[in-house]
Write a protein that holds these residues in place. Structure first.
Motif, short mmCIF file in Angstrom:
data_model
loop_
_atom_site.label_atom_id
_atom_site.label_comp_id
_atom_site.label_asym_id
_atom_site.label_seq_id
_atom_site.Cartn_x
_atom_site.Cartn_y
_atom_site.Cartn_z
N GLN A 81 -17.12 4.04 3.00
CA GLN A 81 -15.77 4.53 2.67
C GLN A 81 -15.83 5.92 2.05
OE1 GLN A 81 -14.79 1.10 0.21
NE2 GLN A 81 -13.08 0.59 1.58
N GLU A 110 -13.14 -2.75 -7.82
CA GLU A 110 -13.72 -2.67 -6.48
C GLU A 110 -14.13 -1.24 -6.18
OE1 GLU A 110 -10.91 -4.08 -3.63
OE2 GLU A 110 -10.35 -5.76 -4.88
N LEU A 128 -10.02 8.44 -7.58
CA LEU A 128 -9.55 7.08 -7.31
C LEU A 128 -8.31 6.84 -8.16
CD1 LEU A 128 -10.02 4.32 -5.99
CD2 LEU A 128 -11.49 3.75 -7.92
N ALA A 145 -5.75 3.79 -9.13
CA ALA A 145 -5.49 2.35 -9.07
C ALA A 145 -4.04 2.11 -9.44
CB ALA A 145 -6.41 1.61 -10.03
N ASP A 200 -5.34 9.23 1.58
CA ASP A 200 -4.09 8.68 1.07
C ASP A 200 -3.23 9.78 0.45
OD1 ASP A 200 -4.88 6.14 1.84
OD2 ASP A 200 -5.68 5.63 -0.13
N GLY A 226 0.81 -1.21 0.00
CA GLY A 226 0.00 0.00 0.00
C GLY A 226 0.84 1.26 0.00
N LYS A 240 -5.75 2.63 -4.46
CA LYS A 240 -5.98 1.20 -4.33
C LYS A 240 -4.83 0.49 -5.03
CE LYS A 240 -10.13 1.04 -2.48
NZ LYS A 240 -10.36 0.39 -1.21
N THR A 241 -4.07 -0.29 -4.28
CA THR A 241 -2.92 -1.00 -4.84
C THR A 241 -3.21 -2.49 -4.82
OG1 THR A 241 -1.47 0.71 -3.95
CG2 THR A 241 -0.43 -1.34 -4.67
N ARG A 242 -3.04 -3.11 -5.97
CA ARG A 242 -3.28 -4.54 -6.10
C ARG A 242 -2.16 -5.17 -6.90
NH1 ARG A 242 -6.30 -2.96 -2.87
NH2 ARG A 242 -8.54 -3.20 -2.72
N LEU A 282 -15.67 1.93 -4.16
CA LEU A 282 -15.69 2.24 -2.74
C LEU A 282 -17.11 2.07 -2.21
CD1 LEU A 282 -13.57 5.50 -2.73
CD2 LEU A 282 -12.83 3.23 -2.09
N GLU A 297 -8.03 8.48 -3.17
CA GLU A 297 -7.98 7.15 -2.55
C GLU A 297 -7.12 6.30 -3.47
OE1 GLU A 297 -8.66 3.89 -0.07
OE2 GLU A 297 -9.03 6.02 0.27
N ALA A 312 -7.91 -3.51 -9.12
CA ALA A 312 -8.00 -2.36 -8.22
C ALA A 312 -9.18 -1.46 -8.54
CB ALA A 312 -6.70 -1.56 -8.26
#
Length: 119
Positions: free
Chosen positions: A70, A64, A97, A99, A39, A8, A54-56, A66, A52, A61
């Motif tokens: 959230q 999904e 967002l 990703a 973040d 993250g 999102k780390t995948r 929010l 925000e 990422a």
């Protein structure tokens, strides 16, 4: 092996680099307040992007979205951040967002302006 928290943080750093390269100024990272955590907060011109990240390890990422809870926490934290920064009054604020697909050599970053919902 990298922990979820380490991945993250690495993703947030990649997202900040991505924004800086595109002319954004990073105002805050991992900011806590208003009952939530932001973040990244960045500004470019008269726009403030509350991001925000999102780390995948894969491309999931952005798949999904929010949850409403959230988004609510993010919006409350954004209002608290802005209340402490009067110089940002009058700026357009949006919830973005970002990703990040964490690769071994390079991270792939996708910035979705306004994708996290209204502030």
């Amino acid at each position: 092996m990298e922990t979820r928290a380490e991945r993250g943080v690495r993703g947030e750093r990649a997202a900040a680099r991505h924004l800086r390269r595109r002319g954004w100024t990073i105002l805050a990272t991992r900011w806590r307040g208003g009952g939530g955590e932001l973040d990244l907060v960045a500004a470019r011109g008269r726009v403030v992007a509350v991001c925000e990240v999102k780390t995948r390890a894969d491309d999931g990422a952005l798949a999904e979205p929010l949850t409403a809870a959230q988004r609510g926490r993010m919006a409350r934290a954004a209002r608290a951040f802005l209340a402490r920064r009067p110089e940002l009054a009058g700026h357009e604020v949006r919830l973005d967002l970002i990703a990040v697909r964490a690769g071994r050599l390079r991270a792939r970053v996708r910035h979705r302006p306004g994708a996290a919902g209204p502030p």
